[in-house]
Design a protein around this motif. Structure first.
Motif, short mmCIF file in Angstrom:
data_model
loop_
_atom_site.label_atom_id
_atom_site.label_comp_id
_atom_site.label_asym_id
_atom_site.label_seq_id
_atom_site.Cartn_x
_atom_site.Cartn_y
_atom_site.Cartn_z
N GLN A 20 -5.86 -14.75 -4.27
CA GLN A 20 -4.89 -13.69 -4.58
C GLN A 20 -5.15 -12.88 -6.14
OE1 GLN A 20 -2.91 -12.34 -2.09
NE2 GLN A 20 -2.03 -11.01 -3.39
N VAL A 21 -5.45 -11.94 -6.31
CA VAL A 21 -5.56 -11.32 -7.71
C VAL A 21 -3.98 -11.39 -8.26
CG1 VAL A 21 -6.39 -9.76 -9.29
CG2 VAL A 21 -7.77 -10.40 -7.30
N ARG A 39 -4.87 -6.87 -11.82
CA ARG A 39 -5.48 -5.99 -10.80
C ARG A 39 -6.10 -4.65 -11.67
NH1 ARG A 39 -0.34 -6.79 -6.59
NH2 ARG A 39 -0.89 -8.88 -6.59
N GLY A 50 -3.58 -7.04 -3.77
CA GLY A 50 -4.46 -8.16 -4.48
C GLY A 50 -5.19 -9.31 -3.68
N TYR A 64 -10.74 -6.62 -3.88
CA TYR A 64 -9.54 -6.90 -3.75
C TYR A 64 -8.60 -5.71 -3.26
CZ TYR A 64 -9.16 -5.85 -8.93
OH TYR A 64 -9.23 -4.93 -9.84
#
Ligand SMILES: [Zn+2]
Length: 291
Positions: A257-258, A263, A210, A206
């Protein structure tokens, strides 16, 4: 000539419609090609079935209308050759003498239309019916060939389209994976198989925004109605990610999508869940980044 060209000749051969030279060509190909031999015997079965069906459906006697038309045509032919009743000779003979009137009542050979020609009729009828039957067999067989070729072409087209779309999708995923992996500041996390599936593993990449891609291998196929779901676990609290399935080789990929809070310090995990995903995990864990 390539094998495909011979295949197109097989139907014609089954209907005895090939030229002598083509037939010799085909016969020499048949000696070395088992596929064409087996297709030819299928075609011969089809042709025999068609001929039989057509003769069954059409008795060799022509219809009343056809018989009438043939009779008319022959009568017209006879008139043209001057064999009709009331020829100038007969008219001329009438009214000249009493002997002439008498002679008019007695038919003379030249005034009589030959109404009975049994051999000629039955032969014409038979050949007409056989010709009609063969034309019908030919038409039905050509339609069948066209239909079959059309169907095969459409199946091939659908198969190729599906392949192209698969390849495009894979290419798109790979391009995106490369983009994410090569972006500055991208993080890579490895997920290992749990005791349920120790040989499974996955990589999660990632970037700073993100944007994430997960590539998993060695997962068993998800049962019907189930899918694998990714989790972001921060401080022991799992946040749901998206779901994915695997192909026959056990590989699967997922774009996700983190969330910002996951993160920097998070555990990533994959569980088996209902196929639309759930808000908190219910199924068993297959992959985890926690060592
Ligand atoms: Zn062949």
């Amino acid at each position: 000539m390539p094998h495909e060209d011979y295949k197109e000749m097989l139907a014609a051969q089954a209907l005895n419609a090939l030229e002598a030279a083509e037939m010799r060509d085909l016969e020499s190909h048949l000696q070395s090609c088992a596929e064409c031999r087996s297709q030819l015997s299928e075609w011969e079965g089809t042709a025999a079935g068609l001929a039989f069906a057509s003769l069954e459906a059409r008795p060799l006697e022509p219809s009343r209308q056809l018989r009438g038309r043939i009779l008319e045509a022959v009568r017209a032919d006879a008139t043209g050759r001057g064999f009709q009743v009331g020829s100038p000779l007969g008219v001329g003979a009438r009214g000249t003498t009493k002997d002439g009137e008498n002679s008019q009542r007695r038919p003379q050979p030249s005034n009589v239309v030959p109404l009975k020609q049994p051999r000629t009729w039955s032969s014409a009828q038979t050949w007409g019916a056989i010709a009609a039957g063969l034309v019908l067999v030919g038409l039905v067989a050509s339609l069948f060939v066209l239909w079959r070729q059309n169907r095969e072409a459409r199946q091939e087209l659908a198969r190729l389209s599906a392949q192209v779309s698969d390849a495009q999708q894979q290419l798109g995923q790979q391009r995106e994976a490369i983009e994410i992996v090569s972006a500055p500041g991208t993080r890579m996390r490895e997920l290992a198989g749990t005791k349920l599936m120790p040989e499974a593993h996955a990589m999660l990449a990632y970037d700073k925004s993100g944007r994430a891609i997960l590539m998993a291998k060695g997962l068993p196929p998800a049962p019907a109605g189930k899918a694998y779901q990714l989790w972001f676990i921060v401080g022991g609290k799992p946040m749901p990610g998206k779901v994915f399935t695997t192909d026959a080789s056990g590989s699967g990929a997922l774009k996700d999508q983190v969330p910002p809070e996951a993160r920097n310090a998070a555990v990533f995990a994959v569980t088996l869940e209902p196929k639309n995903g759930v808000q908190s995990p219910t199924g068993e864990m297959y992959l985890t980044s926690a060592s």
